[in-house]
Each structure stands twice: as structure tokens, then as C-alpha cells.
Design a protein around this motif. Structure first.
Motif, PDB file in Angstrom:
ATOM      1  N   ALA A 284      -3.879  19.380   4.172  1.00  0.00           N
ATOM      2  CA  ALA A 284      -3.719  19.483   5.624  1.00  0.00           C
ATOM      3  C   ALA A 284      -2.752  18.453   6.186  1.00  0.00           C
ATOM      4  CB  ALA A 284      -5.080  19.333   6.308  1.00  0.00           C
ATOM      5  N   LEU A 285      -2.500  17.393   5.449  1.00  0.00           N
ATOM      6  CA  LEU A 285      -1.616  16.341   5.940  1.00  0.00           C
ATOM      7  C   LEU A 285      -0.153  16.769   5.955  1.00  0.00           C
ATOM      8  CD1 LEU A 285      -3.121  13.201   4.162  1.00  0.00           C
ATOM      9  CD2 LEU A 285      -3.568  14.030   6.485  1.00  0.00           C
ATOM     10  N   GLN A 286       0.216  17.703   5.080  1.00  0.00           N
ATOM     11  CA  GLN A 286       1.609  18.149   4.955  1.00  0.00           C
ATOM     12  C   GLN A 286       2.533  16.947   4.715  1.00  0.00           C
ATOM     13  OE1 GLN A 286       2.753  20.991   8.081  1.00  0.00           O
ATOM     14  NE2 GLN A 286       0.585  21.233   8.578  1.00  0.00           N
ATOM     15  N   ALA A 287       2.104  16.100   3.814  1.00  0.00           N
ATOM     16  CA  ALA A 287       2.839  14.867   3.521  1.00  0.00           C
ATOM     17  C   ALA A 287       4.024  15.143   2.614  1.00  0.00           C
ATOM     18  CB  ALA A 287       1.910  13.850   2.871  1.00  0.00           C
ATOM     19  N   GLU A 288       5.010  14.275   2.692  1.00  0.00           N
ATOM     20  CA  GLU A 288       6.160  14.372   1.793  1.00  0.00           C
ATOM     21  C   GLU A 288       5.821  13.819   0.417  1.00  0.00           C
ATOM     22  OE1 GLU A 288       9.375  12.439   3.819  1.00  0.00           O
ATOM     23  OE2 GLU A 288       9.687  14.132   5.179  1.00  0.00           O
ATOM     24  N   ALA A 289       4.891  12.884   0.342  1.00  0.00           N
ATOM     25  CA  ALA A 289       4.434  12.336  -0.934  1.00  0.00           C
ATOM     26  C   ALA A 289       3.062  11.721  -0.722  1.00  0.00           C
ATOM     27  CB  ALA A 289       5.409  11.291  -1.466  1.00  0.00           C
ATOM     28  N   LEU A 290       2.265  11.711  -1.799  1.00  0.00           N
ATOM     29  CA  LEU A 290       0.917  11.157  -1.738  1.00  0.00           C
ATOM     30  C   LEU A 290       0.655  10.314  -2.982  1.00  0.00           C
ATOM     31  CD1 LEU A 290      -1.037  14.376  -0.659  1.00  0.00           C
ATOM     32  CD2 LEU A 290      -0.677  12.355   0.783  1.00  0.00           C
ATOM     33  N   GLN A 291      -0.210   9.329  -2.833  1.00  0.00           N
ATOM     34  CA  GLN A 291      -0.728   8.564  -3.961  1.00  0.00           C
ATOM     35  C   GLN A 291      -2.203   8.307  -3.702  1.00  0.00           C
ATOM     36  OE1 GLN A 291       1.328   4.973  -5.660  1.00  0.00           O
ATOM     37  NE2 GLN A 291      -0.628   3.949  -5.304  1.00  0.00           N
ATOM     38  N   PHE A 292      -3.030   8.418  -4.753  1.00  0.00           N
ATOM     39  CA  PHE A 292      -4.471   8.280  -4.607  1.00  0.00           C
ATOM     40  C   PHE A 292      -4.970   7.131  -5.473  1.00  0.00           C
ATOM     41  CE2 PHE A 292      -3.202  12.588  -3.829  1.00  0.00           C
ATOM     42  CZ  PHE A 292      -3.971  13.010  -2.754  1.00  0.00           C
ATOM     43  N   ASP A 293      -5.861   6.324  -4.904  1.00  0.00           N
ATOM     44  CA  ASP A 293      -6.475   5.215  -5.622  1.00  0.00           C
ATOM     45  C   ASP A 293      -7.976   5.250  -5.341  1.00  0.00           C
ATOM     46  OD1 ASP A 293      -6.652   2.991  -7.244  1.00  0.00           O
ATOM     47  OD2 ASP A 293      -5.463   1.676  -5.972  1.00  0.00           O
ATOM     48  N   TRP A 294      -8.708   4.312  -5.964  1.00  0.00           N
ATOM     49  CA  TRP A 294     -10.157   4.200  -5.776  1.00  0.00           C
ATOM     50  C   TRP A 294     -10.869   5.529  -6.025  1.00  0.00           C
ATOM     51  CZ3 TRP A 294     -10.109   1.214  -0.428  1.00  0.00           C
ATOM     52  CH2 TRP A 294      -9.433  -0.001  -0.605  1.00  0.00           C
ATOM     53  N   GLY A 295     -10.446   6.245  -7.064  1.00  0.00           N
ATOM     54  CA  GLY A 295     -11.079   7.501  -7.412  1.00  0.00           C
ATOM     55  C   GLY A 295     -10.819   8.627  -6.434  1.00  0.00           C
ATOM     56  N   GLY A 296      -9.838   8.444  -5.551  1.00  0.00           N
ATOM     57  CA  GLY A 296      -9.531   9.420  -4.506  1.00  0.00           C
ATOM     58  C   GLY A 296      -9.955   8.953  -3.126  1.00  0.00           C
ATOM     59  N   GLY A 297     -10.632   7.819  -3.042  1.00  0.00           N
ATOM     60  CA  GLY A 297     -11.109   7.308  -1.760  1.00  0.00           C
ATOM     61  C   GLY A 297     -10.048   6.618  -0.931  1.00  0.00           C
ATOM     62  N   LEU A 298      -8.954   6.215  -1.561  1.00  0.00           N
ATOM     63  CA  LEU A 298      -7.828   5.606  -0.847  1.00  0.00           C
ATOM     64  C   LEU A 298      -6.612   6.506  -1.028  1.00  0.00           C
ATOM     65  CD1 LEU A 298      -6.450   3.274   0.679  1.00  0.00           C
ATOM     66  CD2 LEU A 298      -6.012   2.202  -1.540  1.00  0.00           C
ATOM     67  N   ILE A 299      -6.054   6.963   0.080  1.00  0.00           N
ATOM     68  CA  ILE A 299      -4.893   7.845   0.045  1.00  0.00           C
ATOM     69  C   ILE A 299      -3.727   7.159   0.742  1.00  0.00           C
ATOM     70  CG2 ILE A 299      -3.967  10.116   0.652  1.00  0.00           C
ATOM     71  CD1 ILE A 299      -6.854  11.085   0.990  1.00  0.00           C
ATOM     72  N   TRP A 300      -2.610   7.077   0.050  1.00  0.00           N
ATOM     73  CA  TRP A 300      -1.361   6.632   0.661  1.00  0.00           C
ATOM     74  C   TRP A 300      -0.527   7.885   0.937  1.00  0.00           C
ATOM     75  CZ3 TRP A 300      -0.390   1.674   2.083  1.00  0.00           C
ATOM     76  CH2 TRP A 300      -1.185   0.683   1.514  1.00  0.00           C
ATOM     77  N   ALA A 301      -0.062   8.034   2.171  1.00  0.00           N
ATOM     78  CA  ALA A 301       0.686   9.234   2.544  1.00  0.00           C
ATOM     79  C   ALA A 301       2.034   8.849   3.142  1.00  0.00           C
ATOM     80  CB  ALA A 301      -0.099  10.057   3.569  1.00  0.00           C
ATOM     81  N   LEU A 302       3.095   9.429   2.589  1.00  0.00           N
ATOM     82  CA  LEU A 302       4.442   9.288   3.143  1.00  0.00           C
ATOM     83  C   LEU A 302       4.687  10.498   4.029  1.00  0.00           C
ATOM     84  CD1 LEU A 302       7.162   7.703   3.108  1.00  0.00           C
ATOM     85  CD2 LEU A 302       7.858   9.211   1.228  1.00  0.00           C
ATOM     86  N   MET A 303       4.839  10.264   5.333  1.00  0.00           N
ATOM     87  CA  MET A 303       4.898  11.340   6.316  1.00  0.00           C
ATOM     88  C   MET A 303       6.257  11.374   7.008  1.00  0.00           C
ATOM     89  SD  MET A 303       1.800  12.673   6.228  1.00  0.00           S
ATOM     90  CE  MET A 303       1.747  13.593   7.782  1.00  0.00           C
ATOM     91  N   PRO A 304       6.656  12.562   7.501  1.00  0.00           N
ATOM     92  CA  PRO A 304       7.860  12.617   8.332  1.00  0.00           C
ATOM     93  C   PRO A 304       7.702  11.690   9.535  1.00  0.00           C
ATOM     94  CG  PRO A 304       7.169  14.820   7.703  1.00  0.00           C
ATOM     95  CD  PRO A 304       6.078  13.891   7.276  1.00  0.00           C
ATOM     96  N   GLU A 305       8.764  11.046   9.927  1.00  0.00           N
ATOM     97  CA  GLU A 305       8.715  10.065  11.005  1.00  0.00           C
ATOM     98  C   GLU A 305       8.110  10.649  12.271  1.00  0.00           C
ATOM     99  OE1 GLU A 305      11.733   6.942  13.308  1.00  0.00           O
ATOM    100  OE2 GLU A 305      12.456   8.252  11.703  1.00  0.00           O
ATOM    101  N   GLY A 306       7.157   9.948  12.834  1.00  0.00           N
ATOM    102  CA  GLY A 306       6.534  10.353  14.093  1.00  0.00           C
ATOM    103  C   GLY A 306       5.376  11.310  13.960  1.00  0.00           C
ATOM    104  N   SER A 307       5.023  11.708  12.745  1.00  0.00           N
ATOM    105  CA  SER A 307       3.909  12.648  12.557  1.00  0.00           C
ATOM    106  C   SER A 307       2.588  11.999  12.960  1.00  0.00           C
ATOM    107  CB  SER A 307       3.818  13.086  11.094  1.00  0.00           C
ATOM    108  OG  SER A 307       5.009  13.711  10.670  1.00  0.00           O
ATOM    109  N   ASP A 308       1.766  12.745  13.702  1.00  0.00           N
ATOM    110  CA  ASP A 308       0.450  12.245  14.106  1.00  0.00           C
ATOM    111  C   ASP A 308      -0.562  12.615  13.026  1.00  0.00           C
ATOM    112  OD1 ASP A 308      -1.914  11.472  15.267  1.00  0.00           O
ATOM    113  OD2 ASP A 308      -1.487  12.333  17.235  1.00  0.00           O
ATOM    114  N   LEU A 309      -0.659  11.787  12.025  1.00  0.00           N
ATOM    115  CA  LEU A 309      -1.540  12.075  10.897  1.00  0.00           C
ATOM    116  C   LEU A 309      -2.995  12.141  11.333  1.00  0.00           C
ATOM    117  CD1 LEU A 309      -1.380  10.769   7.313  1.00  0.00           C
ATOM    118  CD2 LEU A 309      -3.468  10.342   8.617  1.00  0.00           C
TER     119      LEU A 309
END
Length: 368
Positions: A284-309
Motif C-alpha cells: 500500500a505504500l507504493q514505495a520506490e524501495a523498501l528494506q525490512f529489519d527486526w523480523g519485519g517490524g522495522l520498515i525503511w521506505a524510500l518514497m517519491p518526494e512529498g508523498s504522505d506515507l
């Protein structure tokens, strides 16, 4: 302003008439309006007792200096504080005070706890120049109100740290990484959940969707690492092809520092959710890139500039926290760096800030 001791810092805050931008090494990018007040002049290791696993340092002491000292004794900072410079394109040097002010915790949090769990005591100066000490220099102490935990993660909004006491831990003899080829996020979360639910004392569980690999780390004595790695490899083989590595320190450093996003245009968000909710949220985030840590509990999302995540997150019904880590000042002003707090918690937070910073000079507006 770079005070050279606690008394100078207290004088500055006692006479402050306007908001100040509180910084440690200036590497984390949480800039707010006002003149910059840096703790980088408050340096030095006050006490180090390897046998007691305790260390006391002034807040402006660099992480690098502390890690060098610990390494000589075969010890480490177990909470793996992130180095944000590559992600945020900042300079300076990360400090121990900044790490605790941000509660900066790396992949090992799933095993060893957050940065605040390693903090034993603090000295800090509040918004009117009062010098406050709380906690102690040993692992067992009773000090009444636990301001130590309160200061960790407050981002300098309740006081400016001048000294921290912390526990350190032995560096493991060996580390092993099991990498599993997985077909999608659902399989990755399932594989990491199996690893984390196993008796093999996993100290890292991350997923890189770009590579299609879930990584699991174990640490300890060499023979133990070899055994546990082998057992995990067998258990995780049902999710895909498995590769075992010894060490892989650089891999986990890249995971800690979100190296895959370095130099990439766009906003960077840090999201904390239940690992099982990551499967619902990520598409649902429609991110340009994602990275997951802590077993999936921490998500890093690279989003288009200005996106209201946060708006996209709200549409999924997933509960969690989203922090805008990297963006322009204009977007930060519009969306806010930190998620709005629930009304009852907001009342408590504002009450605390009123007590510790009645004049509103400490990173005013940073956390609502």
C-alpha cells in the motif's frame, strides 16, 4: 554555541530567550529553528571498568572513540547505533549523547534491546539551566523516577545530555549469517519468524526485497555459532535456497545504516509495526524501495518526494509509527517529522515538556 563544560551549558540555557537547535555531532538531520547549540565540546571518557561492563562518558564523546576503547578490551556497544551520515548526507561524527537522545538501535535490538535498555544513568541540563542527575554507574540501582529512560528518545526536547553511564557487553567470538532466497515479503517474514521463534538466539533478522534475500544472524562462541547456523539452515531450507556465511560484518553494517538508500533521491521514512502487519502495509505504500529489519517490524521506505506515507498507512488500518527521516524542510513542515500522538499521550508529553522546558527553548516543535 559549543559549551566546553556543563556549567557553560547551564549558563546558556538559563539565559536563553529564543528556541535553540540542540545537536550532538549534527549527523542525524533533526534540524529545527533557532541558533545551534552543540554538545560536541563535552568530550571525554570519565570512567571505564571492563570487569564491571560499565562506561561513563561525556555526551559529546564520539561513538568511534568509545568503540575503539571497547574493542581493545574485547567489548562493544550491543545496541549497534546507526551511522546516519550516508543516508542523510550529513557530516560530523556520531556522539554517544546523540545516540541515546535518538534511542538509536540497530539490528540487534530484537535480541539485546534498544539503546535505552543499556543506559544506566544520565546528567543533563533542563530548559532553565538546572543541572539534573539521575540513575547511577552500576547495573543495579534504585533512583525513584526513571528519568534515564525518559531522556532516551526525547531528541533533546526535555534536556541537553551532558554525561551518560551505560553498560557494555563482551564482543562475541564469532558470528554467522544464514541468507535465504525467498519469493516475496510474506515468505521472508515467515522465514524470519521461524528463526526468531527458534532456540538458536538470533541477533538479526532482515529482508532485502531488491535481492530477494532474508538474512538471519547468530553470534557467540565459534562452535556454538557453527552449530546454530547449521540448524537454522536446515529449518529455513523449506523457504528457499540457503547460504551460510561466517562473519558478514559489512552486510549487517549496511543493514544498520540502510546503505541501499544512500545517494538515492526521494524521502526516507522509518516505520515501526508488528512484523505480521508488514505484509499488509508494504504494497500500500507504493514505495520506490523498501528494506525490512527486526523480523519485519522495522520498515525503511524510500518514497517519491512529498508523498504522505502516513495517509497511505492509515488507509490500510495498520497500527504503527512513521517517522520522516529525510526530506526537504518544506515537506517536514507540512507532514511533520514525527507522527501525531494520541490525545492522552500528547497531554502527558506536553506536561513533561512544560516541566522540563517551560520557556520552550529545547528543540521546540520537533516532536509536536
Amino acid at each position: 554555541m559549543i559549551p566546553q563544560n556543563e556549567a557553560e551549558l547551564a549558563e546558556i540555557l538559563a539565559s536563553a530567550k529564543a528556541p535553540l537547535n540542540i545537536q550532538g555531532g549534527g549527523t542525524r538531520g533533526f534540524a529545527v529553528a533557532g541558533d545551534t547549540l552543540s554538545t560536541s565540546g563535552l568530550t571525554g571518557i570519565e570512567l571505564y571498568e571492563p570487569g564491571s561492563l560499565t562506561l561513563v562518558a561525556k555526551a559529546g564523546t564520539t561513538i568511534a572513540e568509545i568503540e575503539t576503547l571497547l574493542d581493545d578490551e574485547g567489548q562493544r556497544l550491543a545496541f549497534e547505533p546507526m551511522d546516519s551520515r550516508g543516508l542523510l548526507a550529513t557530516t560530523g561524527a556520531p556522539t554517544i549523547g546523540g545516540a541515546f537522545a535518538a534511542n538509536a538501535s540497530g539490528p540487534r535490538r530484537i535480541q539485546g534491546g534498544a539503546a535505552r535498555d543499556h543506559l544506566l544513568g544520565v546528567r543533563f541540563v533542563d530548559g532553565v539551566g538546572g543541572i539534573i542527575k539521575n540513575g547511577g554507574r552500576v547495573m543495579k540501582n534504585v533512583t525513584g523516577y526513571d528519568l534515564v529512560k525518559l531522556m532516551a528518545g526525547a531528541h533533546g526536547t526535555l534536556g541537553v545530555l551532558t554525561e551518560v553511564s551505560l553498560k557494555v557487553l563482551p564482543k562475541p567470538e564469532a558470528a554467522g549469517t544464514i541468507s535465504v532466497s525467498v519469493v516475496d515479503l510474506s515468505a521472508a517474514v515467515a522465514a524470519m519468524s521461524v528463526a526468531l521463534g527458534s532456540p538458536y538466539d538470533v541477533s538479526g533478522a532482515s529482508y532485502d526485497p531488491a535481492a530477494g534475500l532474508a538474512h538471519v544472524r547468530v553470534e557467540g562462541f565459534a562452535q556454538s555459532v557453527q552449530y546454530r547456523s547449521g540448524q537454522l539452515a536446515q529449518e529455513l531450507a523449506r523457504f528457499g535456497a540457503v547460504e551460510e556465511q561466517i562473519g558478514a560484518h559489512e552486510l549487517w553494517q549496511d543493514i544498520r545504516d540502510v546503505a541501499g538508500f544512500h545517494g538515492q533521491a526521494g524521502d526516507v521514512w522509518r516505520i515501526s509495526v508488528k512484523p505480521s502487519d508488514a505484509v499488509v502495509l508494504a504494497p500500500a505504500l507504493q514505495a520506490e524501495a523498501l528494506q525490512f529489519d527486526w523480523g519485519g517490524g522495522l520498515i525503511w521506505a524510500l518514497m517519491p518526494e512529498g508523498s504522505d506515507l502516513r495517509a497511505r498507512m492509515g488507509q490500510t488500518g495498520v497500527q504503527g509509527h512513521a517517522t520522516l527521516v529525510r526530506s526537504s524542510q518544506k515537506i517536514r513542515a507540512k507532514l511533520g517529522q514525527f507522527a501525531p500522538q494520541p490525545a492522552p499521550l500528547d497531554v502527558i508529553s506536553k506536561g513533561l515538556r512544560q516541566q522540563f522546558d517551560p520557556n520552550g527553548v529545547l528543540n521546540s516543535g520537533l516532536m509536536g
